[in-house]
Design an enzyme around this catalytic site. Structure first.
Site, short mmCIF file in Angstrom:
data_model
loop_
_atom_site.label_atom_id
_atom_site.label_comp_id
_atom_site.label_asym_id
_atom_site.label_seq_id
_atom_site.Cartn_x
_atom_site.Cartn_y
_atom_site.Cartn_z
N HIS A 94 -39.14 -20.81 46.92
CA HIS A 94 -38.62 -21.28 48.49
C HIS A 94 -36.41 -19.43 48.14
O HIS A 94 -36.53 -19.05 49.27
CB HIS A 94 -37.34 -22.50 48.56
CG HIS A 94 -35.92 -22.52 46.50
ND1 HIS A 94 -36.42 -23.30 45.93
CD2 HIS A 94 -34.99 -21.63 46.62
CE1 HIS A 94 -35.52 -22.99 44.91
NE2 HIS A 94 -35.42 -22.43 45.41
N ASP A 124 -43.26 -25.17 44.73
CA ASP A 124 -41.87 -24.26 44.83
C ASP A 124 -42.31 -23.36 43.57
O ASP A 124 -41.00 -22.05 43.97
CB ASP A 124 -41.14 -24.33 44.49
CG ASP A 124 -39.56 -24.35 45.21
OD1 ASP A 124 -40.22 -23.45 46.43
OD2 ASP A 124 -38.51 -24.76 45.53
N SER A 198 -31.97 -20.72 40.99
CA SER A 198 -33.35 -20.74 41.28
C SER A 198 -34.58 -19.68 40.53
O SER A 198 -34.03 -19.23 40.73
CB SER A 198 -33.08 -21.21 42.75
OG SER A 198 -32.80 -22.83 42.59
N LEU A 253 -61.17 -34.99 44.85
CA LEU A 253 -61.95 -36.07 44.27
C LEU A 253 -61.73 -36.69 45.43
O LEU A 253 -63.94 -37.35 45.60
CB LEU A 253 -61.40 -37.02 43.22
CG LEU A 253 -62.06 -38.23 42.59
CD1 LEU A 253 -63.09 -37.99 42.03
CD2 LEU A 253 -61.47 -39.19 41.67
N VAL A 255 -60.40 -39.24 47.23
CA VAL A 255 -60.40 -40.73 47.48
C VAL A 255 -59.55 -41.17 47.48
O VAL A 255 -58.25 -40.57 47.16
CB VAL A 255 -60.62 -41.35 46.43
CG1 VAL A 255 -62.52 -41.52 45.88
CG2 VAL A 255 -59.87 -41.48 44.63
#
Length: 471
Positions: A94, A124, A198, A253, A255
């Site tokens: 971001h 992110d 960030s 997988l 499922v």
């Protein structure tokens, strides 16, 4: 004199971290980005009263721009850190998302343009590359799994544009799910993290990166002591794939899973809340032909314990594809170890038909049938035939018993069963007549069972397991 010196020594407080900070500051960078934005997307022109002293200002600034460019630049600041002297830099997605220009500002004031190597929106995280004239100061990833609640951590970054800011705190919690993405597993810290932090590193006291600062909870926009960092146990593999492929290549997988109901866990002899229950197997997926089956409880995958269902999502994504992997399951009360091979996770596509059955009045209300049974656990059931399938918009792939009525306040109602849904299995056995269901429930009661497990299908065919008390 000795007594006074001892008193002053006690007043000096905790051990200083200046040496650690000094050794790390050179590897932490500020990231400045700019983006060209069309004026059409910009904020609307403010309305000011006629005769206001601001009228001329807004007239000049907003309206006298004929002949000028139809776009302008929007800038933002963030943080990052160098992981390789050759110029590889980690930050948050971001921070650089949609940027047209990325500039890296180093602690000595030097600036370099950066290019995007790869990005991963699900975690992110992004990887950048600069071309330095000499090797850069870099830091290494540590093992976030070794971090304990209460361990000291240090954040370095660019809060509010103030580069090279150091804050200290502890690990407040681990494994936080803040609904930021499908692989949430955040480290929570009280080290001050603010806007601009960030993408910056969270260090342990050995000077190793154990997290990437990503988010805060704050009504005011400033730090209130609740910050979140992506742990390196998740980030390191993502960054390695971005560096090698320019993208992530996650395992799949094939499922659908859900949390394990408490009474099923007790019956299977596993710890309450542990494991992931396989509610259905996806056609065409890696295990469509086995060895994993509906109703299996996965408790270990590729050597990692599955404490809750979301752990399986993250563990599968991080596991290698096209290799034999061990999976430990409970099936029919027995522990088994299976071998599976993962495929690469296909690109996610928006399902326009998602939740369509919930929006369908027939799916919610269903139709009452004359041949439905007397109430069983608060439900009336009927054999599914072509007429009922059509009347209730039930997919051709769905087989079982149609729920035609649910008594308000009954065990079935309390567990969320609805008219128009279809009971496919009872205690892992397929049923297609009300008599077969009654016989199965009667046997379970005689065996002393206190609840029964239904596999329930929505009209569209989505499956889930529901535990309904027998008492």
């Amino acid at each position: 004199m000795t007594h006074v010196s001892a008193a002053f020594a006690e007043m000096r407080g905790p051990a200083p971290v200046a040496d650690i900070a000094e050794s790390l500051l050179g590897a932490v960078v500020n990231i400045a980005t700019s983006q060209n934005v069309d004026d059409e997307d910009a904020a609307p022109v403010p309305q000011v009263p006629k005769g206001s002293p601001f009228e001329d200002l807004f007239e000049d600034f907003y309206k006298k721009r004929e002949g000028k460019s139809n776009n302008h630049k929007v800038s933002s600041l963030g943080s990052g850190f160098v992981i390789d002297p050759a110029g590889y830099i980690v930050t948050n997605n971001h921070v650089i998302e949609n940027a047209d220009d990325i500039e890296i500002i180093f602690s000595d004031g030097a600036k370099l343009k950066a290019k995007l190597v790869g990005t991963d929106t699900k975690t992110d995280l992004s990887l950048l590359k600069v071309e330095p004239t000499e090797p850069l100061k870099s830091v290494k990833f540590g093992d976030s799994r070794k971090m304990r609640i209460g361990d000291w951590v240090m954040a370095i970054g660019n809060p509010f544009g103030l580069g090279g800011s150091v804050t200290l705190g502890i690990v407040s919690a681990r494994g936080r799910n803040i609904n930021a993405g499908p692989y949430d597993n955040f480290i929570q810290t009280d080290a001050a993290i603010n806007k601009g932090n960030s993408g910056g590193p969270l260090f342990n006291m050995n000077g190793e990166v154990i997290g990437i600062n990503t988010a805060i909870i704050s009504p005011s926009g400033g730090s209130i002591g609740i910050g979140f960092a992506v742990p390196t146990e998740l980030a390191e593999n993502v960054i390695a794939q971005l560096r090698e492929y320019g993208e992530t290549r996650r395992g799949w997988l094939g499922v659908r899973i859900q949390p394990v109901p408490d009474d099923l866990a007790k019956h299977a002899g596993i710890k309450i809340g542990r494991g992931a229950l396989v509610s259905s197997v996806i056609d065409g997926g890696p295990v469509a032909k086995g060895p994993i089956q509906m109703g299996d409880v996965i408790i270990t995958f590729n050597g990692k314990d599955i404490d809750e269902s979301r752990d399986l999502v993250r563990t599968v994504a991080e596991s290698p594809i096209d290799r034999d992997l061990d999976v430990v399951i409970f099936r029919g009360g027995q522990r088994q170890t299976l071998k599976v091979k993962l495929a690469r996770l296909p690109d996610e596509k928006v399902d326009d038909a998602k939740d369509k059955d919930q929006a369908d009045p027939k799916a919610d209300k269903g139709t009452v049938d004359d041949d439905s049974t007397d109430a069983i656990l608060g439900m009336n059931l009927a054999t599914l035939d072509d007429e009922k399938r059509s009347a209730n918009a039930i997919a051709e792939s769905v087989e079982g018993l149609l729920i035609t009525d649910v008594e308000k306040g009954s065990p079935a109602d309390q567990k969320g069963l609805k008219v128009g849904e279809v009971i496919v299995e009872v205690a892992q056995e397929f049923v297609d007549t009300p008599e077969a269901l009654i016989e199965k429930i009667t046997k379970l009661k005689s065996d002393g069972r206190r609840s029964v497990y239904f596999m329930v299908a929505s009209p569209r065919g989505d499956l889930r397991f529901v535990s309904v008390p027998l008492e």
